[in-house]
Design a protein around this motif. Structure first.
Motif, mmCIF file in Angstrom:
data_model
loop_
_atom_site.group_PDB
_atom_site.id
_atom_site.type_symbol
_atom_site.label_atom_id
_atom_site.label_comp_id
_atom_site.label_asym_id
_atom_site.label_seq_id
_atom_site.Cartn_x
_atom_site.Cartn_y
_atom_site.Cartn_z
ATOM 1 N N GLU A 5 0.852 -1.062 0.044
ATOM 2 C CA GLU A 5 0.032 -0.176 -0.112
ATOM 3 C C GLU A 5 0.855 1.165 -0.176
ATOM 4 N N ASP A 9 0.518 4.380 -2.430
ATOM 5 C CA ASP A 9 0.361 5.879 -1.876
ATOM 6 C C ASP A 9 1.413 6.717 -2.778
ATOM 7 N N ARG A 13 0.741 10.033 -4.948
ATOM 8 C CA ARG A 13 1.292 11.456 -4.437
ATOM 9 C C ARG A 13 2.315 11.979 -5.682
#
Length: 133
Positions: A5, A9, A13
């Motif tokens: 994960e 992420d 970003r």
């Protein structure tokens, strides 16, 4: 596809940062376009007899001749007009360079390319843009 994960992420970003960077760059480009379209270049001959204004494209927008030009030959006045028009284009180039540096930053590669493009088009040593057609 993603190992964890955290990697997903981080990738999200990076995409968000890339998107916001592009949006900011587009906004600066719009701002620069608006600023440069409104610019003019102005010059006056050393003797004050001729004043030339060029528009953002470097084309003659206004020509003012003092009444004292009547005391000079047409050839002299013509030389003054041509020289003053070149000086007005140089003034426009200076203003375009300043606006580009203020908007995009002097070290920005796009800013350098824009200024170089204007320089090739407006350089007073290359003669008036109309004469090269």
């Amino acid at each position: 596809m993603w190992a964890d994960e955290a990697a997903l992420d981080a990738a999200g970003r990076r995409l968000d940062e890339w998107e916001s960077g592009l949006a900011a760059q587009a906004a600066r480009a719009r701002d620069l376009a608006a600023r440069t379209q409104a610019l003019t270049g102005i010059a006056r001959s050393d003797d004050g007899l001729v004043e030339v204004t060029v528009d953002a494209a470097g084309l003659l927008a206004d020509l003012r001749l003092d009444e004292r030009t009547r005391r000079h030959s047409a050839a002299h006045t013509a030389r003054q007009v041509v020289a003053t028009a070149r000086a007005a284009r140089a003034d426009l180039l200076r203003r375009l360079t300043e606006a580009t540096a203020e908007t995009l930053g002097a070290d920005d590669p796009a800013a350098r390319a824009i200024v170089d493009s204007h320089r090739r088009r407006l350089d007073p040593d290359q003669g008036p843009p109309d004469a090269r057609r």
